[in-house]
Design an enzyme around this catalytic site. Structure first.
Site, PDB file in Angstrom:
ATOM      1  N   ARG A 231      62.714  40.996  57.446  1.00  0.00           N
ATOM      2  CA  ARG A 231      62.818  41.698  56.155  1.00  0.00           C
ATOM      3  C   ARG A 231      63.990  41.116  55.384  1.00  0.00           C
ATOM      4  O   ARG A 231      65.123  41.147  55.879  1.00  0.00           O
ATOM      5  CB  ARG A 231      63.078  43.195  56.367  1.00  0.00           C
ATOM      6  CG  ARG A 231      62.049  43.912  57.226  1.00  0.00           C
ATOM      7  CD  ARG A 231      60.867  44.392  56.395  1.00  0.00           C
ATOM      8  NE  ARG A 231      59.777  44.822  57.262  1.00  0.00           N
ATOM      9  CZ  ARG A 231      59.429  46.090  57.476  1.00  0.00           C
ATOM     10  NH1 ARG A 231      60.083  47.048  56.869  1.00  0.00           N
ATOM     11  NH2 ARG A 231      58.424  46.384  58.268  1.00  0.00           N
ATOM     12  N   ARG A 239      71.624  50.744  58.942  1.00  0.00           N
ATOM     13  CA  ARG A 239      70.380  50.788  59.720  1.00  0.00           C
ATOM     14  C   ARG A 239      69.344  49.736  59.356  1.00  0.00           C
ATOM     15  O   ARG A 239      68.205  49.797  59.804  1.00  0.00           O
ATOM     16  CB  ARG A 239      69.762  52.184  59.621  1.00  0.00           C
ATOM     17  CG  ARG A 239      69.401  52.558  58.213  1.00  0.00           C
ATOM     18  CD  ARG A 239      68.997  54.011  58.138  1.00  0.00           C
ATOM     19  NE  ARG A 239      68.403  54.275  56.847  1.00  0.00           N
ATOM     20  CZ  ARG A 239      67.330  55.012  56.661  1.00  0.00           C
ATOM     21  NH1 ARG A 239      66.734  55.564  57.682  1.00  0.00           N
ATOM     22  NH2 ARG A 239      66.865  55.212  55.461  1.00  0.00           N
ATOM     23  N   SER A 385      56.972  54.529  61.473  1.00  0.00           N
ATOM     24  CA  SER A 385      56.043  54.997  60.458  1.00  0.00           C
ATOM     25  C   SER A 385      54.651  54.560  60.865  1.00  0.00           C
ATOM     26  O   SER A 385      54.468  53.529  61.517  1.00  0.00           O
ATOM     27  CB  SER A 385      56.431  54.528  59.063  1.00  0.00           C
ATOM     28  OG  SER A 385      56.183  53.187  58.916  1.00  0.00           O
ATOM     29  N   ARG A 433      66.442  50.514  66.245  1.00  0.00           N
ATOM     30  CA  ARG A 433      66.647  51.883  65.753  1.00  0.00           C
ATOM     31  C   ARG A 433      66.442  52.906  66.862  1.00  0.00           C
ATOM     32  O   ARG A 433      67.131  53.917  66.917  1.00  0.00           O
ATOM     33  CB  ARG A 433      65.654  52.193  64.628  1.00  0.00           C
ATOM     34  CG  ARG A 433      66.087  51.558  63.350  1.00  0.00           C
ATOM     35  CD  ARG A 433      65.986  52.511  62.188  1.00  0.00           C
ATOM     36  NE  ARG A 433      66.154  51.724  60.982  1.00  0.00           N
ATOM     37  CZ  ARG A 433      65.495  51.938  59.858  1.00  0.00           C
ATOM     38  NH1 ARG A 433      64.642  52.943  59.780  1.00  0.00           N
ATOM     39  NH2 ARG A 433      65.715  51.175  58.824  1.00  0.00           N
TER      40      ARG A 433
END
Ligand code: 4AD
Length: 459
Positions: A231, A239, A385, A433
């Site tokens: 990313r 985070r 997610s 995470r």
């Protein structure tokens, strides 16, 4: 001859045995004609007693040098046992320096890995910490990693990965690997690393999203992947990393997307149970440096609707944008409200508004303004997610266009749904995470071996 031994395996029962041990020279203390060398392997240490000529050599060893000692395992005297808490020591007969460390280390292994928050919280607790910033520790990560807390963090990380694979395999999932060089952004948005693929524009995969779905198109019923995710984050936060390890799942759905939630539930409860059962030593080592409370979670994971969550927030006086995504602060606050009401710090928030989810998310059949999607939170921060996906190519095309995505770059993905694809869904979690939030650590750089963030490409 001397038999090779590990420091951790040296027990009183080994007294009298001739062993050879390789480790780091953590500390040397010269006393008269003797030298006491603390040898460390991972987080285990043993005191080595050196006498005679070798004592001078030992006293001159630079800290952290890799050394071999050959000698006899012995039981320390009572008062030594009490002060050092060591069950055994080694009476050294031979000592070799295998790889010398520079005499002045840029950082010391002993000081805690600290960032500003650590220093502030230590100060508040009345403790004194030498201030070595986290950035400097990360510059010298190979030394930083040698602390007991850091050794433990990465053992825990390894156990999370193991437990993830184990839980999924027991549910009939197969592990696989998707390409990381792809032609178009997989999550939309600007956070993509672009590159040149032999003259053709390409990017580093922001997730295995497109190809894990195509694996389902390819006939696989239940798949998972543990792999790198890229990313091009442009904000510097506690985070977000530019490269992290994705824990991804994709599966066919029979009735509805709650089947995906069920898998999240079973897999993550299994991971947490596994850590609590098998990693108590590691968790204690982490807690000694970064105090945290054990994670509260339920046997069956709580699911609440987005609408219910936003209602709880409004009642608590928190502003929520109608049909909007939750801000980081709102997520944190909701985590507290949920913890107080349901006694859990691990829960799923379901049926998000379609507008705030990626283009491939399936809208609800009873109200297309909402979607069959969810986020999962640990201590008020997102770790997962997931959603059911759109498997109709025309609808998928219109959804992508509506979000400004160039459909030409993902044409083969969209086309793969023209040959018959069953309803399916899945989820993605970030390994760093999971470890960060399970252990209540305040910064994701602590759980990435060699973190990549907007300002860091080295070491
Ligand atoms: O929420 P994200 O972006 O979702 C996806 O990638 C979807 N393809 C998942 C799906 O199957 N629907 O990312 C998933 C998870 C997040 O919950 C978070 O744990 C982690 O990946 N993550 C990051 N971790 C570290 N640094 C970043 N920049 C991250 N971005 C997401």
């Amino acid at each position: 001859g001397y038999a090779w031994a590990d420091v951790a395996s040296l027990e009183p029962a080994a007294a009298g045995r001739a062993v050879r041990v390789r480790g780091a020279a953590q500390r040397v203390r010269a006393k008269g004609r003797m030298a006491f060398l603390v040898l460390r392997q991972a987080s285990a240490t043993v005191q080595c007693v050196v006498s005679g000529e070798a004592a001078r050599f030992a006293a001159g060893l630079s800290r952290e040098s890799a050394v071999d000692v050959a000698g006899v395992v012995a039981l320390p005297r009572e008062h030594v046992r009490e002060t050092t808490q060591q069950e055994v020591e080694i009476q050294v007969q031979k000592l070799y320096c295998i790889s010398r460390a520079v005499s002045k280390l840029p950082i010391s292994v002993d000081d805690a890995s600290q960032n500003e928050e650590d220093v502030a919280s230590a100060k508040a607790a009345g403790k004194q910490l030498a201030h070595v910033g986290q950035d400097k520790r990360l510059d010298y990560r190979v030394i930083d990693l040698r602390t007991p807390a850091n050794q433990a963090i990465f053992q825990v990380q390894s156990e999370v990965e193991y437990a993830f694979r184990k839980a999924l395999r027991s549910e009939g999932f197969h592990g696989f690997h998707t390409p990381k060089l792809i032609s178009g952004s997989s999550e939309g948005g600007a956070a993509v690393f672009k590159l040149d693929y032999k003259g053709q524009p390409a990017c580093l995969a922001q997730s295995p999203q497109l190809h894990k779905q195509m694996a389902v198109s390819g006939g696989f019923q239940r798949v998972f992947e543990v792999g790198p995710v890229y990313r091009a984050e442009d904000s510097y936060t506690h985070r977000h990393l530019c490269e992290f390890t994705g824990l991804d799942v994709e599966m066919t759905i029979r009735e509805d997307y709650s089947e995906v939630c069920d898998v999240v539930d079973r897999v993550f409860v299994a991971i947490f149970d596994h850590l609590n059962k098998n990693c108590s030593k590691e968790l204690e080592a982490i807690q000694r440096q970064y105090p945290f409370k054990p994670l509260k979670y339920l046997e069956k994971t709580l699911r609440i609707d987005y609408c219910e969550g936003t209602r709880m927030l409004k009642e608590a006086g928190v502003h929520v944008e109608p049909m909007g995504d939750l801000s980081t602060e709102a997520e944190k606050k909701l985590g507290e409200l949920v913890r107080d009401k349901y006694d859990t710090e691990f829960y799923m928030l379901c049926r998000y508004p379609s507008a705030v989810r990626p283009f491939y998310t399936m809208p609800c059949s009873d109200d297309p303004l909402y979607s069959y999607s969810f986020d999962v939170f640990v201590r008020g921060e997102e770790i997962i997610s997931g959603a059911q996906r759109v498997h109709d190519p025309e609808y998928l095309t219109s959804q992508a266009k509506a979000r400004g995505i160039d459909v030409n770059t993902i044409a083969t993905y969209i086309d793969s749904f023209r040959y018959g694809t069953p309803p399916h869904g899945g989820f993605g979690a970030g390994l760093e995470r999971v470890v960060m939030l399970f252990c209540g650590l305040g910064n994701i750089r602590k759980t990435s071996l060699f973190p990549r963030d907007p300002r860091r490409l080295n070491p």
